[in-house]
Write a protein that holds these residues in place. Structure first.
Motif, mmCIF file in Angstrom:
data_model
loop_
_atom_site.group_PDB
_atom_site.id
_atom_site.type_symbol
_atom_site.label_atom_id
_atom_site.label_comp_id
_atom_site.label_asym_id
_atom_site.label_seq_id
_atom_site.Cartn_x
_atom_site.Cartn_y
_atom_site.Cartn_z
ATOM 1 N N TRP A 195 15.308 -32.946 24.320
ATOM 2 C CA TRP A 195 15.134 -31.492 24.292
ATOM 3 C C TRP A 195 13.814 -31.048 23.689
ATOM 4 O O TRP A 195 13.426 -29.880 23.835
ATOM 5 N N LEU A 196 13.099 -31.959 23.026
ATOM 6 C CA LEU A 196 11.850 -31.602 22.359
ATOM 7 C C LEU A 196 10.803 -31.002 23.297
ATOM 8 O O LEU A 196 10.054 -30.099 22.886
ATOM 9 N N PRO A 197 10.692 -31.444 24.569
ATOM 10 C CA PRO A 197 9.687 -30.853 25.458
ATOM 11 C C PRO A 197 9.809 -29.338 25.635
ATOM 12 O O PRO A 197 8.798 -28.674 25.891
ATOM 13 N N TRP A 198 11.012 -28.786 25.512
ATOM 14 C CA TRP A 198 11.139 -27.328 25.594
ATOM 15 C C TRP A 198 10.321 -26.662 24.492
ATOM 16 O O TRP A 198 9.707 -25.614 24.706
ATOM 17 N N LEU A 199 10.307 -27.265 23.342
ATOM 18 C CA LEU A 199 9.571 -26.710 22.208
ATOM 19 C C LEU A 199 8.072 -26.926 22.359
ATOM 20 O O LEU A 199 7.265 -26.079 21.974
ATOM 21 N N LEU A 200 7.687 -28.069 22.940
ATOM 22 C CA LEU A 200 6.281 -28.442 23.008
ATOM 23 C C LEU A 200 5.548 -27.815 24.196
ATOM 24 O O LEU A 200 4.401 -27.378 24.055
ATOM 25 N N ALA A 228 13.863 -40.719 27.202
ATOM 26 C CA ALA A 228 14.437 -39.406 26.894
ATOM 27 C C ALA A 228 13.360 -38.318 26.906
ATOM 28 O O ALA A 228 13.581 -37.212 27.426
ATOM 29 N N LEU A 229 12.185 -38.605 26.358
ATOM 30 C CA LEU A 229 11.085 -37.631 26.358
ATOM 31 C C LEU A 229 10.598 -37.330 27.778
ATOM 32 O O LEU A 229 10.368 -36.175 28.137
ATOM 33 N N GLY A 230 10.427 -38.392 28.595
ATOM 34 C CA GLY A 230 9.962 -38.197 29.965
ATOM 35 C C GLY A 230 10.944 -37.399 30.798
ATOM 36 O O GLY A 230 10.559 -36.454 31.512
ATOM 37 N N ALA A 231 12.229 -37.753 30.703
ATOM 38 C CA ALA A 231 13.244 -37.024 31.458
ATOM 39 C C ALA A 231 13.364 -35.586 30.951
ATOM 40 O O ALA A 231 13.571 -34.649 31.731
ATOM 41 N N GLY A 232 13.211 -35.394 29.639
ATOM 42 C CA GLY A 232 13.263 -34.051 29.083
ATOM 43 C C GLY A 232 12.113 -33.182 29.560
ATOM 44 O O GLY A 232 12.288 -31.990 29.838
ATOM 45 N N THR A 233 10.923 -33.772 29.677
ATOM 46 C CA THR A 233 9.760 -33.031 30.190
ATOM 47 C C THR A 233 9.996 -32.595 31.635
ATOM 48 O O THR A 233 9.722 -31.443 32.009
ATOM 49 N N ALA A 234 10.508 -33.512 32.441
ATOM 50 C CA ALA A 234 10.803 -33.167 33.833
ATOM 51 C C ALA A 234 11.857 -32.069 33.909
ATOM 52 O O ALA A 234 11.794 -31.181 34.765
ATOM 53 N N ARG A 235 12.811 -32.109 32.991
ATOM 54 C CA ARG A 235 13.883 -31.112 32.999
ATOM 55 C C ARG A 235 13.342 -29.709 32.724
ATOM 56 O O ARG A 235 13.831 -28.724 33.282
ATOM 57 N N VAL A 236 12.347 -29.599 31.833
ATOM 58 C CA VAL A 236 11.743 -28.294 31.549
ATOM 59 C C VAL A 236 11.225 -27.657 32.836
ATOM 60 O O VAL A 236 11.509 -26.494 33.145
ATOM 61 N N PHE A 237 10.440 -28.431 33.596
ATOM 62 C CA PHE A 237 9.855 -27.902 34.825
ATOM 63 C C PHE A 237 10.926 -27.660 35.884
ATOM 64 O O PHE A 237 10.898 -26.653 36.592
#
Length: 426
Positions: A68-73, A123-132
């Motif tokens: 979930w961190l990519p939402w913040l970043l 987890a970070l990579g999949a989370g980044t893709a999820r944001v977009f």
């Protein structure tokens, strides 16, 4: 809000409702299979960390935080980029990135190179893709559907997503029991490939967004979306409520698998079944949300959903082996019911209430706070679990969640039957 203009012959108004809408069916099918895979991962990834790599409570919680961190970043610039780009290619690219990320886990395990750091990067990579993907998806649905079709479309998408909350963990537990947790992540990779294939078959041409009235500055685009949310009394209170409730919701979920495996000594198969049962209320909520909003009013439906999301969380810490598993199952069912009602009503409201050229930025501005609290909640729950015990962490997080519905009483929702159709200024 002005309806989107479609080019060429449009499948937007078929007879027989959305089940006869070819392009919506493809979008729906793609999201259904990828949601099942994603919810396999919510159980499989912690099981890999616990059972294969012997990770501690804090490490497992950090894995949840990383997703979930990519939402913040990158949430805010992602919303501005999505408003500038064609959405379907963005969604396809995100599906392919997730497929590659999850395929890397069984490959690394086969080579005896799998580590917690590898899982963290996945987890970070999949989370980044999820944001977009999620931002583009929210903007893309009004391209396929008319405004009056959005509640039905959102309800169908929410229903299949909540079905995936039941099917995914159950599959994860079953596969982990039979072949090991690592193998369950192969299923997730396949589902993302199927989702990409469905999106590529959609025929509706997405109109270009006019740029004449918009600033070329990415920073100003971001600020415009933020200002809209901050100044609007409805979007503002919904954003704060979503952020606060996610602290409790994701906080207890981040350490739930550790609690069930190490404190209650449940087998992986039973863990998957219990998590699936806890999610089952979401199916009923998604099916009832549209009818409930029509009968009671959209604002009242939101308040009811919040009430179901909060106090029932206090049942979860009562979990015990055997008959004591009824308590977390019942609490989870009621929470899922409330969350699904709220998501359907809120999603349809945002899509029709927000001017379409701002929708990506408004969506991600709300999600920045809603989802930005999630990694903080996961880390906090992990720290509490490591210091005071995982049962204490779950107790603190569910107590917080029980209080969050009070936030909705601060804004104008409590005085209305229905949410407004458009901002007052327009």
């Amino acid at each position: 809000m002005t309806a989107a203009v479609h080019t060429g012959p449009s499948p937007v108004q078929p007879s027989g409702g959305l089940l006869r809408h070819r392009d919506f069916r493809l979008l729906w099918a793609g999201q259904a299979v990828s949601s099942v895979g994603s919810n396999v991962t919510t159980v499989a990834l912690p099981l890999v960390a616990v059972a294969v790599l012997d990770a501690g409570t804090f490490q497992v919680a950090v894995l949840t935080a990383a997703a979930w961190l990519p939402w913040l970043l990158i949430g805010l610039p992602a919303g501005a980029w999505v408003d500038r780009l064609p959405r379907r290619p963005v969604m396809v690219a995100c599906d392919l990135l997730c497929a590659v990320a999850f395929l890397s886990v069984p490959l690394a395990a086969a080579l005896d190179r799998l580590t917690v750091w590898h899982l963290l990067l996945v987890a970070l990579g999949a989370g980044t893709a999820r944001v977009f993907f999620e931002t583009a998806d929210q903007v893309y649905l009004p391209v396929l559907l008319r405004a009056e079709q959005l509640p039905e479309g959102n309800a169908k998408l929410q229903a299949t997503q909540t079905v995936s909350y039941v099917v995914g963990p159950g599959l994860a537990g079953l596969i982990a029991q039979l072949t090991g947790a690592v193998a369950a992540l192969l299923l997730d990779a396949v589902t993302f490939l199927l989702s990409a294939a469905c999106l590529l078959r959609i025929r509706t041409a997405e109109p270009r967004t006019p740029r004449t009235d918009r600033s070329p500055s990415l920073r100003r685009d971001i600020a415009e979306g933020l200002r809209f949310v901050i100044r609007d009394p409805y979007l503002r209170v919904l954003t704060v409520f979503g952020a606060a409730s996610n602290i409790g919701l994701i906080g207890y979920q981040a350490v739930l698998v550790v609690f069930l495996v190490r404190e209650l000594r449940l087998a992986p198969g039973l863990v998957g079944v219990l998590v699936a049962v806890m999610s089952a209320g979401g199916i009923l909520g998604a099916l009832l949300a549209t009818a409930l909003a029509r009968r009671c009013g959209t604002a009242r439906a939101l308040l009811l959903g919040a009430a179901l999301t909060g106090p029932p969380a206090l049942l979860i810490p009562l979990a015990a082996p055997g008959a004591g598993l009824v308590w977390p199952a019942l609490g989870g069912v009621l929470i899922g019911l409330g969350v699904a009602i709220g998501n359907v009503v809120k999603g349809s409201f945002r899509q029709t209430y927000t001017p379409h050229h701002l929708l990506g930025r408004v969506t991600v501005s709300m999600q920045l706070l809603n989802y930005g609290t999630i990694p903080l909640a996961a880390v906090l729950a992990g720290a509490l679990g490591a210091r005071y015990g995982v049962g204490t962490a779950i107790g603190v997080m569910t107590a917080w969640l029980a209080l969050t519905p009070l936030i909705l009483l601060i804004g104008p929702l409590r005085r209305r039957r229905d949410l407004p159709a458009a901002p007052a200024a327009s």
